[in-house]
Design an enzyme around this catalytic site. Structure first.
Site, PDB file in Angstrom:
ATOM      1  N   HIS A  84       0.875  -1.184   0.000  1.00 52.27           N
ATOM      2  CA  HIS A  84       0.000   0.000   0.000  1.00 52.27           C
ATOM      3  C   HIS A  84       0.910   1.231   0.000  1.00 52.27           C
ATOM      4  O   HIS A  84       1.748   1.378  -0.877  1.00 52.27           O
ATOM      5  CB  HIS A  84      -0.930  -0.101   1.213  1.00 52.27           C
ATOM      6  CG  HIS A  84      -2.056   0.885   1.259  1.00 52.27           C
ATOM      7  ND1 HIS A  84      -2.418   1.686   0.212  1.00 52.27           N
ATOM      8  CD2 HIS A  84      -2.924   1.207   2.270  1.00 52.27           C
ATOM      9  CE1 HIS A  84      -3.447   2.452   0.551  1.00 52.27           C
ATOM     10  NE2 HIS A  84      -3.768   2.184   1.808  1.00 52.27           N
ATOM     11  N   HIS A  89      -2.314  -2.143  -9.706  1.00 52.59           N
ATOM     12  CA  HIS A  89      -3.312  -1.580  -8.800  1.00 52.59           C
ATOM     13  C   HIS A  89      -4.539  -2.468  -8.813  1.00 52.59           C
ATOM     14  O   HIS A  89      -4.902  -3.003  -9.854  1.00 52.59           O
ATOM     15  CB  HIS A  89      -3.703  -0.158  -9.231  1.00 52.59           C
ATOM     16  CG  HIS A  89      -4.384   0.596  -8.151  1.00 52.59           C
ATOM     17  ND1 HIS A  89      -5.737   0.509  -7.928  1.00 52.59           N
ATOM     18  CD2 HIS A  89      -3.890   1.411  -7.201  1.00 52.59           C
ATOM     19  CE1 HIS A  89      -6.040   1.260  -6.893  1.00 52.59           C
ATOM     20  NE2 HIS A  89      -4.948   1.822  -6.423  1.00 52.59           N
ATOM     21  N   ASP A  99       2.602   5.608  -6.598  1.00 50.49           N
ATOM     22  CA  ASP A  99       3.848   5.523  -5.827  1.00 50.49           C
ATOM     23  C   ASP A  99       5.092   5.437  -6.701  1.00 50.49           C
ATOM     24  O   ASP A  99       6.209   5.517  -6.191  1.00 50.49           O
ATOM     25  CB  ASP A  99       3.810   4.289  -4.912  1.00 50.49           C
ATOM     26  CG  ASP A  99       2.776   4.446  -3.813  1.00 50.49           C
ATOM     27  OD1 ASP A  99       2.721   5.535  -3.238  1.00 50.49           O
ATOM     28  OD2 ASP A  99       2.038   3.486  -3.542  1.00 50.49           O
TER      29      ASP A  99
HETATM   30  N1  CMC Z   1       4.983  -6.708 -10.216  1.00 47.72           N
HETATM   31  C1  CMC Z   1       4.930  -7.927 -10.783  1.00 47.72           C
HETATM   32  N2  CMC Z   1       3.785  -8.641 -10.867  1.00 47.72           N
HETATM   33  C2  CMC Z   1       2.674  -8.092 -10.350  1.00 47.72           C
HETATM   34  C3  CMC Z   1       2.669  -6.828  -9.759  1.00 47.72           C
HETATM   35  C4  CMC Z   1       3.882  -6.121  -9.708  1.00 47.72           C
HETATM   36  N3  CMC Z   1       3.951  -4.915  -9.152  1.00 47.72           N
HETATM   37  N4  CMC Z   1       1.412  -6.541  -9.325  1.00 47.72           N
HETATM   38  C5  CMC Z   1       0.660  -7.597  -9.642  1.00 47.72           C
HETATM   39  N5  CMC Z   1       1.422  -8.539 -10.272  1.00 47.72           N
HETATM   40  C6  CMC Z   1       0.968  -9.792 -10.852  1.00 47.72           C
HETATM   41  C7  CMC Z   1       0.696 -10.837  -9.778  1.00 47.72           C
HETATM   42  O1  CMC Z   1       1.840 -11.613  -9.518  1.00 47.72           O
HETATM   43  C8  CMC Z   1      -0.417 -11.625 -10.403  1.00 47.72           C
HETATM   44  O2  CMC Z   1       0.129 -12.457 -11.387  1.00 47.72           O
HETATM   45  P1  CMC Z   1      -0.488 -13.931 -11.619  1.00 47.72           P
HETATM   46  O3  CMC Z   1      -1.872 -13.684 -12.142  1.00 47.72           O
HETATM   47  O4  CMC Z   1       0.430 -14.580 -12.598  1.00 47.72           O
HETATM   48  O5  CMC Z   1      -0.488 -14.604 -10.273  1.00 47.72           O
HETATM   49  C9  CMC Z   1      -1.234 -10.566 -11.150  1.00 47.72           C
HETATM   50  O6  CMC Z   1      -0.286  -9.530 -11.464  1.00 47.72           O
HETATM   51  C10 CMC Z   1      -2.372  -9.978 -10.321  1.00 47.72           C
HETATM   52  O7  CMC Z   1      -1.822  -9.538  -9.075  1.00 47.72           O
HETATM   53  P2  CMC Z   1      -2.621  -9.515  -7.708  1.00 47.72           P
HETATM   54  O8  CMC Z   1      -1.658  -9.577  -6.578  1.00 47.72           O
HETATM   55  O9  CMC Z   1      -3.714 -10.543  -7.759  1.00 47.72           O
HETATM   56  O10 CMC Z   1      -3.309  -8.111  -7.810  1.00 47.72           O
HETATM   57  P3  CMC Z   1      -3.941  -7.300  -6.614  1.00 47.72           P
HETATM   58  O11 CMC Z   1      -5.024  -6.484  -7.173  1.00 47.72           O
HETATM   59  O12 CMC Z   1      -4.273  -8.207  -5.482  1.00 47.72           O
HETATM   60  O13 CMC Z   1      -2.719  -6.384  -6.128  1.00 47.72           O
HETATM   61  C11 CMC Z   1      -1.255  -4.592  -5.791  1.00 47.72           C
HETATM   62  C12 CMC Z   1      -2.611  -5.033  -6.346  1.00 47.72           C
HETATM   63  C13 CMC Z   1      -1.163  -3.068  -5.851  1.00 47.72           C
HETATM   64  C14 CMC Z   1      -1.122  -5.027  -4.330  1.00 47.72           C
HETATM   65  C15 CMC Z   1      -0.143  -5.230  -6.665  1.00 47.72           C
HETATM   66  O14 CMC Z   1      -0.238  -4.787  -7.999  1.00 47.72           O
HETATM   67  C16 CMC Z   1       1.248  -4.946  -6.119  1.00 47.72           C
HETATM   68  O15 CMC Z   1       1.720  -5.670  -5.231  1.00 47.72           O
HETATM   69  N6  CMC Z   1       1.954  -3.872  -6.623  1.00 47.72           N
HETATM   70  C17 CMC Z   1       3.254  -3.503  -6.110  1.00 47.72           C
HETATM   71  C18 CMC Z   1       3.100  -2.698  -4.844  1.00 47.72           C
HETATM   72  C19 CMC Z   1       2.585  -1.317  -5.127  1.00 47.72           C
HETATM   73  O16 CMC Z   1       3.089  -0.609  -6.005  1.00 47.72           O
HETATM   74  N7  CMC Z   1       1.604  -0.888  -4.319  1.00 47.72           N
HETATM   75  C20 CMC Z   1       1.030   0.457  -4.426  1.00 47.72           C
HETATM   76  C21 CMC Z   1      -0.386   0.382  -4.918  1.00 47.72           C
HETATM   77  S1  CMC Z   1      -1.035   1.973  -5.429  1.00 47.72           S
HETATM   78  C22 CMC Z   1      -1.037   3.009  -4.088  1.00 47.72           C
HETATM   79  C23 CMC Z   1      -1.432   2.424  -2.789  1.00 47.72           C
HETATM   80  O17 CMC Z   1      -2.421   1.700  -2.662  1.00 47.72           O
HETATM   81  O18 CMC Z   1      -0.738   2.711  -1.838  1.00 47.72           O
END
Ligand code: CMC
Length: 421
Positions: free
Chosen positions: A260, A299, A355
């Site tokens: 987050h 996201h 971010d």
């Molecule tokens: N890098 C590589 N792979 C990713 C990433 C990433 N940053 N984000 C998602 N994926 C992949 C994930 O491994 C999954 O792949 P697969 O379908 O093969 O298993 C797919 O994309 C879907 O990911 P998810 O974890 O199911 O998606 P989510 O909606 O639960 O997670 C998230 C959203 C923001 C937590 C995630 O994209 C992430 O961890 N991003 C990196 C951390 C980040 O930048 N966070 C800030 C978010 S925006 C501002 C805030 O909220 O603070």
């Protein structure tokens, strides 16, 4: 019965029920008629509330505060004006804004005992750990904040939170630097006062209007984001009817996490780890192989370019024109370029989020990496308190208490210690 309905047939029993569809949503409790519960551990497709504060269309990359496009709010509003808009639902008149600024100004001081327990933290304590402790502790200074049923008391606590948060955030900064605390200066505006409390040395600080406006825009861009993890924490904890200082400290705790708000810090650590532009392809390959994530990408709701990230790139130009280029920008741009063309990221709709670039700007402004998430918290505060207040006024909102699918043992007899092998 609503105009639109959904018919659900339970093939186990042949029972059919018709449930109303309202606002494109069915009510999970309607499933009780079939003895069923809905399962959605990460709220992937569950609305936890009705809210009139912030609208997001994740596919189209749209974000609006109270109906106003984020691009327009960021261009024209001040941070306190944005806070009023989120809290009150309308843009303030000139008189309302002046009165609001004045009211916030009269509450910027924090009991000096707060400095005593900030002093108790180790010199290398993480700023977010200090912040969440100090904000939660404010509840002990304002026991009247427990009176959450009283609208006037709620209003006062919202003002106190918005007014005192910059003071505490700045003092957290001073503690990490071993610098004496600087008290609020009520001749300065909200942002100017915060910047002065963080950077003043020996009674002097030369404000840079370009950097201050850039910081203000960043805070506006972070001010609310509907039911994100930290807002959900504030609402969930607030639904127990605890005081708002405690509920907001739960929001700070949720924001601390690297998935987050902590992602802005994690992006900089990632750029440090990559080190040079030529190592970007190797890093992308390691992410695709499952070794970590590309921080600042992806996201839950945006499946296109985060509109805030677009605006932040413009802010970055203004800031770097003042401060000189952040050398890590080159690595970030290369990461973005490669990721936006790579099948792995394209097929998963992973785009830069808020971010990705914000940390580079905060660093250029002189904030240390572990302090970035505190700035995010300062920005998100108006959203947290607006959502907390909206939640308390929602007649449908009860204590947030999910169900579970029990996966443990059936009943079994207790084995006394002496009979265990
Ligand atoms: N890098 C590589 N792979 C990713 C990433 C990433 N940053 N984000 C998602 N994926 C992949 C994930 O491994 C999954 O792949 P697969 O379908 O093969 O298993 C797919 O994309 C879907 O990911 P998810 O974890 O199911 O998606 P989510 O909606 O639960 O997670 C998230 C959203 C923001 C937590 C995630 O994209 C992430 O961890 N991003 C990196 C951390 C980040 O930048 N966070 C800030 C978010 S925006 C501002 C805030 O909220 O603070």
């Amino acid at each position: 019965m609503a105009d639109e309905t959904l018919t659900i047939r339970d093939n186990r029993t042949g029972t059919e029920i018709e449930v109303p569809i309202v606002d494109g949503t069915i009510h999970a409790t309607d499933l009780r008629q079939l003895g069923l519960t809905s399962y959605d551990p990460a709220f992937l497709n569950t609305a936890s509330c009705r809210s009139a504060i912030t609208y997001i269309d994740g596919d189209a990359g749209i974000l609006r505060y109270r109906g106003y496009p984020i691009e327009q709010v960021a261009e024209h509003a001040t941070f306190l004006e944005t806070a009023w808009l989120l809290l009150e639902g309308e843009l303030p008149t000139k008189e309302q804004l002046a009165a609001w600024e004045d009211e916030v100004r009269t509450h910027t001081y924090v009991h000096t005992n707060v400095t005593t327990f900030l002093d108790g933290f180790r010199h290398d304590a993480h700023p977010m750990g200090m912040l969440l402790g100090a904000v939660g502790a404010l509840s002990t200074f304002y026991p009247d904040a427990k009176n959450i049923g009283d609208a006037e008391s709620r209003r006062l606590q919202k003002v106190r939170l918005i007014a005192k948060f910059p003071t505490i955030a700045a003092w957290v900064f001073r503690h990490t630097r071993g610098l004496p605390y600087v008290f609020p200066r009520n001749d300065l505006d909200y942002i100017g006062n915060f910047v002065n409390m963080t950077f003043e040395i020996g009674g002097r600080h030369e404000p840079n209007p370009v950097l201050q406006r850039a910081l203000e825009i960043l805070l506006i861009l972070h001010a609310d984001h509907e039911q994100n993890a930290s807002t959900n924490a504030v609402r969930g904890v607030g639904s127990t009817h605890v005081d708002p200082f405690s509920a907001v400290s739960a929001g700070v705790a949720a924001l601390y996490g690297p998935l987050h708000g902590g992602a802005n810090e994690a992006v900089l650590l990632m750029l440090d780890e990559i080190g040079t532009k030529d190592r970007v392809p190797e890093f992308i390959e390691s992410v695709k192989a499952g070794h970590g994530r590309l921080m600042g990408f992806g996201h839950r709701v945006y499946k296109s370019y985060d509109p805030r990230a677009k605006l932040i790139k413009r802010v970055a130009d203004d800031v770097f024109a003042e401060t000189g280029l952040n050398p890590k920008l080159e690595i970030a741009l290369e990461l973005e370029k490669i990721a936006l063309e790579d099948e792995y990221f394209v097929s998963r709709k992973l785009y830069p989020n808020v971010d990705f670039y914000s940390g580079l700007i905060y660093q250029a402004m002189g904030y240390p990496t572990d302090y970035f998430t505190v700035l995010f918290a300062l920005g998100r505060l108006p959203g947290w308190v607006s959502q907390w207040d909206e939640m308390l006024g929602d007649p449908e909102q009860k204590i947030a208490r999910p169900r579970q699918i029990y996966t443990g043992y059936d009943e079994r007899d207790f084995v006394p210690l002496e009979q265990r092998g």
